[in-house]
Design a protein around this motif. Sequence first.
Motif, PDB file in Angstrom:
ATOM      1  N   ASP A 106      12.022  -5.388  -7.450  1.00  0.00           N
ATOM      2  CA  ASP A 106      10.827  -5.806  -7.047  1.00  0.00           C
ATOM      3  C   ASP A 106      10.460  -5.653  -5.956  1.00  0.00           C
ATOM      4  OD1 ASP A 106      10.193  -8.200  -5.355  1.00  0.00           O
ATOM      5  OD2 ASP A 106      10.513  -9.464  -6.859  1.00  0.00           O
ATOM      6  N   PRO A 107       9.308  -5.474  -5.692  1.00  0.00           N
ATOM      7  CA  PRO A 107       8.292  -4.638  -4.470  1.00  0.00           C
ATOM      8  C   PRO A 107       8.771  -5.602  -3.757  1.00  0.00           C
ATOM      9  CG  PRO A 107       6.812  -5.483  -6.161  1.00  0.00           C
ATOM     10  CD  PRO A 107       8.030  -5.846  -6.650  1.00  0.00           C
ATOM     11  N   THR A 108       8.728  -7.360  -3.533  1.00  0.00           N
ATOM     12  CA  THR A 108       9.185  -7.470  -2.385  1.00  0.00           C
ATOM     13  C   THR A 108      10.726  -7.555  -1.443  1.00  0.00           C
ATOM     14  OG1 THR A 108       7.156  -8.766  -2.767  1.00  0.00           O
ATOM     15  CG2 THR A 108       8.890 -10.285  -1.323  1.00  0.00           C
TER      16      THR A 108
ATOM     17  N   ASP B 238       0.635  -0.641  -0.050  1.00  0.00           N
ATOM     18  CA  ASP B 238      -0.098   0.140   0.079  1.00  0.00           C
ATOM     19  C   ASP B 238       0.776   1.086   0.632  1.00  0.00           C
ATOM     20  OD1 ASP B 238      -1.740   2.023   0.846  1.00  0.00           O
ATOM     21  OD2 ASP B 238      -2.388   1.308   2.287  1.00  0.00           O
ATOM     22  N   LEU B 239       0.939   1.598  -0.998  1.00  0.00           N
ATOM     23  CA  LEU B 239       2.151   3.085  -1.145  1.00  0.00           C
ATOM     24  C   LEU B 239       2.087   4.171  -0.791  1.00  0.00           C
ATOM     25  CD1 LEU B 239       3.055   2.949  -4.751  1.00  0.00           C
ATOM     26  CD2 LEU B 239       4.470   2.167  -3.077  1.00  0.00           C
TER      27      LEU B 239
ATOM     28  N   CYS C  79       6.125  -4.432 -10.911  1.00  0.00           N
ATOM     29  CA  CYS C  79       7.002  -4.176 -10.091  1.00  0.00           C
ATOM     30  C   CYS C  79       6.986  -2.493  -9.957  1.00  0.00           C
ATOM     31  CB  CYS C  79       7.750  -3.687 -11.130  1.00  0.00           C
ATOM     32  SG  CYS C  79       8.293  -4.752 -11.802  1.00  0.00           S
ATOM     33  N   LEU C  80       7.926  -1.882  -8.351  1.00  0.00           N
ATOM     34  CA  LEU C  80       7.690  -0.959  -7.419  1.00  0.00           C
ATOM     35  C   LEU C  80       8.360  -0.264  -8.426  1.00  0.00           C
ATOM     36  CD1 LEU C  80       7.053   0.813  -5.292  1.00  0.00           C
ATOM     37  CD2 LEU C  80       9.564  -0.444  -4.521  1.00  0.00           C
TER      38      LEU C  80
ATOM     39  N   ILE D 180       9.582   2.326   2.043  1.00  0.00           N
ATOM     40  CA  ILE D 180      10.180   1.551   1.255  1.00  0.00           C
ATOM     41  C   ILE D 180      11.374   2.315   0.810  1.00  0.00           C
ATOM     42  CG2 ILE D 180      10.456   1.071  -1.315  1.00  0.00           C
ATOM     43  CD1 ILE D 180       7.395   0.327  -0.304  1.00  0.00           C
ATOM     44  N   LEU D 181      10.852   3.806   0.938  1.00  0.00           N
ATOM     45  CA  LEU D 181      12.062   5.336   0.466  1.00  0.00           C
ATOM     46  C   LEU D 181      13.369   5.242   1.102  1.00  0.00           C
ATOM     47  CD1 LEU D 181       9.845   8.197  -0.844  1.00  0.00           C
ATOM     48  CD2 LEU D 181      11.465   7.371  -2.454  1.00  0.00           C
TER      49      LEU D 181
END
Length: 104
Positions: free
Chosen positions: A89-91, A43-44, A71-72, A51-52
């Motif tokens: 890769d988002p994970t 959930d961005l 993809c992110l 994540i940043l």
Amino acid sequence: MTKLSFIAAGVVALASFGAMAVPSIAAPSSTAYCIGGTSSNIDLARDSNRILAQLRADGVDATQLGMFGDCLKAYVTDKDGTQKIAYFDPTTLEQIPADGTSLS
């Protein structure tokens, strides 16, 4: 045989040997195009700051995030100041080359 024939034979032999020394280049992996990558429940709105921060800790100067397929997508500034889009890769947050080439 003439002197010219010996020279020609030597050139052919060297060219053949040189061709054997060139490594083969593998075809790009289909997973490098952000199609069918790992599924993620990111959930961005909730996770973008985390994540940043992780990308920056990994040496990636990312400023904004979005999703592109599975993809992110991150807006990144290189060391020389060039801005580009990079895919991860988002994970695992492993970078995925947009053009299908290897990072190594």
